[in-house]
Design a protein around this motif. Sequence first.
Motif, short mmCIF file in Angstrom:
data_model
loop_
_atom_site.label_atom_id
_atom_site.label_comp_id
_atom_site.label_asym_id
_atom_site.label_seq_id
_atom_site.Cartn_x
_atom_site.Cartn_y
_atom_site.Cartn_z
N THR A 40 95.65 93.72 60.87
CA THR A 40 94.57 94.51 60.30
C THR A 40 93.54 93.59 59.66
O THR A 40 92.33 93.76 59.86
N GLN A 41 93.99 92.61 58.91
CA GLN A 41 93.07 91.67 58.27
C GLN A 41 92.30 90.87 59.32
O GLN A 41 91.10 90.65 59.17
N ASP A 42 92.96 90.46 60.39
CA ASP A 42 92.29 89.74 61.48
C ASP A 42 91.21 90.62 62.11
O ASP A 42 90.11 90.16 62.40
N ASN A 43 91.54 91.89 62.34
CA ASN A 43 90.57 92.83 62.93
C ASN A 43 89.36 93.03 62.02
O ASN A 43 88.22 93.07 62.48
N ILE A 44 89.61 93.16 60.73
CA ILE A 44 88.52 93.32 59.77
C ILE A 44 87.61 92.09 59.81
O ILE A 44 86.38 92.21 59.79
N THR A 45 88.20 90.92 59.89
CA THR A 45 87.42 89.68 59.95
C THR A 45 86.56 89.64 61.20
O THR A 45 85.38 89.27 61.13
N THR A 77 104.29 93.01 57.37
CA THR A 77 103.48 91.81 57.20
C THR A 77 102.66 91.54 58.45
O THR A 77 101.48 91.22 58.37
N SER A 129 99.83 94.06 58.63
CA SER A 129 98.82 93.72 57.63
C SER A 129 97.98 92.54 58.09
O SER A 129 96.76 92.55 57.93
N THR A 130 98.61 91.54 58.67
CA THR A 130 97.89 90.38 59.18
C THR A 130 96.97 90.78 60.32
O THR A 130 95.81 90.36 60.36
N ARG A 184 83.66 92.14 60.74
CA ARG A 184 82.67 91.60 59.78
C ARG A 184 81.85 90.48 60.41
O ARG A 184 80.64 90.40 60.21
#
Length: 109
Positions: free
Chosen positions: A11-16, A5, A8-9, A19
């Motif tokens: 990774t999602q923060d890095n993607i944000t 988890t 995953s969090t 972007r």
Amino acid sequence: MSTNTSTSTNTQDNITVVRNFIDNVLNTGDLSALERYWAEDMVWRGGSLGEYHGLAEFKKFAEANAAGASSRTSSPCSCNSASPACPPPPPPDTATRTGSRDDNRRAPP
């Protein structure tokens, strides 16, 4: 919280972040936002776009590209350069070529 988890969090923060950088800096040309995304000692490894060490050096590169992009919006680049700031020339149109071995070929519909 489990490791999966957390990963995953992150990774999602890095993607944000990436972007937001693309939207706020690259797409809009707002170079004043660079400091929000890059440290002074950053290194940009842009493949064919080159490698830039430090925020100041990258900012010069970004400014040059932004200036080139704005000038290309009003007229196409005709420098025929291999520079990343210049788009490649369009392929020749086989329907309008004359004097080549392709004269007897039909142009694609």
